[in-house]
Design an enzyme around this catalytic site. Structure first.
Site, PDB file in Angstrom:
ATOM      1  N   ASP A 164       0.860  -1.289   0.094  1.00  0.00           N
ATOM      2  CA  ASP A 164       0.074  -0.105   0.011  1.00  0.00           C
ATOM      3  C   ASP A 164       0.840   1.370  -0.049  1.00  0.00           C
ATOM      4  OD1 ASP A 164      -2.340  -1.486  -0.051  1.00  0.00           O
ATOM      5  OD2 ASP A 164      -2.415  -1.799   2.164  1.00  0.00           O
ATOM      6  N   LYS A 198       0.616  -8.259  -3.102  1.00  0.00           N
ATOM      7  CA  LYS A 198      -0.403  -7.200  -3.725  1.00  0.00           C
ATOM      8  C   LYS A 198      -0.182  -6.100  -4.123  1.00  0.00           C
ATOM      9  CE  LYS A 198      -3.950  -6.093  -1.195  1.00  0.00           C
ATOM     10  NZ  LYS A 198      -4.444  -4.727  -1.758  1.00  0.00           N
ATOM     11  N   ASP A 251      -4.831  -6.473  -7.329  1.00  0.00           N
ATOM     12  CA  ASP A 251      -6.002  -6.198  -6.615  1.00  0.00           C
ATOM     13  C   ASP A 251      -6.554  -4.989  -7.027  1.00  0.00           C
ATOM     14  OD1 ASP A 251      -7.870  -6.099  -4.566  1.00  0.00           O
ATOM     15  OD2 ASP A 251      -6.852  -5.035  -3.410  1.00  0.00           O
ATOM     16  N   LEU A 252      -7.270  -5.075  -8.415  1.00  0.00           N
ATOM     17  CA  LEU A 252      -8.049  -3.980  -8.867  1.00  0.00           C
ATOM     18  C   LEU A 252      -9.411  -3.870  -9.057  1.00  0.00           C
ATOM     19  CD1 LEU A 252      -5.665  -3.043 -12.001  1.00  0.00           C
ATOM     20  CD2 LEU A 252      -5.371  -2.066  -9.474  1.00  0.00           C
ATOM     21  N   LYS A 253      -9.990  -5.207  -8.470  1.00  0.00           N
ATOM     22  CA  LYS A 253     -11.422  -5.225  -8.537  1.00  0.00           C
ATOM     23  C   LYS A 253     -12.222  -4.698  -9.495  1.00  0.00           C
ATOM     24  CE  LYS A 253     -11.096  -4.571  -3.199  1.00  0.00           C
ATOM     25  NZ  LYS A 253      -9.499  -4.086  -3.322  1.00  0.00           N
ATOM     26  N   PHE A 254     -12.125  -5.318 -10.445  1.00  0.00           N
ATOM     27  CA  PHE A 254     -12.670  -5.100 -11.918  1.00  0.00           C
ATOM     28  C   PHE A 254     -14.108  -4.910 -11.868  1.00  0.00           C
ATOM     29  CE2 PHE A 254      -8.772  -6.830 -14.097  1.00  0.00           C
ATOM     30  CZ  PHE A 254      -8.017  -5.341 -14.155  1.00  0.00           C
ATOM     31  N   ASP A 274     -17.337  -3.535 -14.258  1.00  0.00           N
ATOM     32  CA  ASP A 274     -17.588  -2.787 -15.446  1.00  0.00           C
ATOM     33  C   ASP A 274     -18.668  -3.561 -16.234  1.00  0.00           C
ATOM     34  OD1 ASP A 274     -17.610  -0.970 -17.371  1.00  0.00           O
ATOM     35  OD2 ASP A 274     -16.103  -0.089 -16.529  1.00  0.00           O
ATOM     36  N   PRO A 306     -19.512  -6.543 -19.146  1.00  0.00           N
ATOM     37  CA  PRO A 306     -18.642  -7.723 -19.301  1.00  0.00           C
ATOM     38  C   PRO A 306     -17.673  -7.655 -20.243  1.00  0.00           C
ATOM     39  CG  PRO A 306     -21.204  -8.127 -19.063  1.00  0.00           C
ATOM     40  CD  PRO A 306     -21.095  -6.726 -19.158  1.00  0.00           C
ATOM     41  N   THR A 357     -14.068  -5.414   3.355  1.00  0.00           N
ATOM     42  CA  THR A 357     -13.910  -5.816   4.954  1.00  0.00           C
ATOM     43  C   THR A 357     -14.067  -4.204   5.800  1.00  0.00           C
ATOM     44  OG1 THR A 357     -11.250  -5.658   5.089  1.00  0.00           O
ATOM     45  CG2 THR A 357     -12.412  -7.937   4.861  1.00  0.00           C
ATOM     46  N   GLY A 394      -1.103  -5.971   5.508  1.00  0.00           N
ATOM     47  CA  GLY A 394      -0.583  -4.781   5.161  1.00  0.00           C
ATOM     48  C   GLY A 394       0.322  -4.237   5.957  1.00  0.00           C
ATOM     49  N   ARG A 395      -0.098  -3.348   6.660  1.00  0.00           N
ATOM     50  CA  ARG A 395       0.750  -2.480   7.995  1.00  0.00           C
ATOM     51  C   ARG A 395       1.473  -3.335   8.918  1.00  0.00           C
ATOM     52  NH1 ARG A 395      -4.352   1.816   8.181  1.00  0.00           N
ATOM     53  NH2 ARG A 395      -5.180  -0.174   7.212  1.00  0.00           N
TER      54      ARG A 395
END
Length: 234
Positions: free
Chosen positions: A11, A33, A60-63, A65, A67, A117, A207-208
């Site tokens: 991050d 990630k 981790d771009l969480k597409f 849009d 199809p 989350t 992460g942190r």
């Protein structure tokens, strides 16, 4: 370790910071990630550099849009050589099926985000989703499984239920991991590494607790030891 279960969340907002941390880690102990902030700042060139260092990369771009657009993005991610990529299950069945058709099976892992989350019951009511978080996660995870995705992103608090609902084959990737005694920060549905593994998580996004540690590699080693000890006693 042939299949490290830790995924370190990079991050950062610069390639330099990400590469500096990668040099302090080891691909046998963790995967990496790359999320929206870092990818926006550094692009696919950074992903290629991390892969060249031997790391598996979760893009981790969480597409989310239409199809065709999501399918095209997934194909590009596959061609980039990432280990895992995700889409958002709220995009619906047609979008998930298009994403699946764009990535050959047994190559780049394709998973779906269920609920972030950071979201709790109040957030769900704000956007008009009916049911408790666990119920919505279950519905979205079943949809992802029906569309032949490899797994889902979920809270470790929901992992036990998903294992019971969908069996052992679905890969569960769980963010919101905090070390014992650590701060929750902006996460709400959190667990410790041992609790997450006990609940059925396959991979832990951390992460942190690692990226801000004085010795990130040592923290990875400690978490891996904790996981290994639990697996030996379970």
């Amino acid at each position: 370790m042939k299949n490290p279960r830790i995924i370190v969340a990079l991050d950062f907002n610069s390639a330099g910071e990400a590469l500096s941390l990668a040099d302090r880690l080891h691909p046998e102990l963790c995967r990496l990630k790359v999320g929206k902030e870092l990818f926006t700042a550094a692009g696919p060139q950074l992903v290629e550099k991390l892969i060249a260092k031997g790391f598996d990369v979760f893009l981790d771009l969480k597409f989310h849009d239409i199809p065709n657009t999501v399918a095209s993005a997934c194909k590009v991610a596959h061609d980039l050589g990432v280990w895992m990529v995700n889409v958002h299950a709220l995009g619906g069945r047609k979008m998930l099926q298009a994403a699946r058709s764009a990535i050959p099976e047994n190559s780049t892992r394709l998973i779906a985000v269920t609920l972030l989350t950071s979201m709790d019951q109040d957030d769900l009511e704000d956007i008009g989703l009916q049911g408790e978080p666990a119920q919505i996660v279950g519905r979205l995870a079943r949809l992802a499984s029906d569309c032949a995705l490899d797994g889902v992103v979920c809270s470790a608090l929901e992992a036990t239920h998903l294992r019971q609902l969908l069996g052992k084959d679905l890969c569960l990737v769980t963010p919101g991991i905090r070390l014992s005694g650590g701060e929750a920060a902006d996460q709400k549905r959190i667990t410790t590494p041992q609790q997450a593994i006990q609940n059925g998580s396959d991979y832990l996004v951390i992460g942190r607790p690692i990226t801000q540690a004085t010795d990130p590699l040592l923290v990875c080693q400690q978490i891996n030891s904790e996981i290994a000890c639990f697996q030996q006693t379970s």
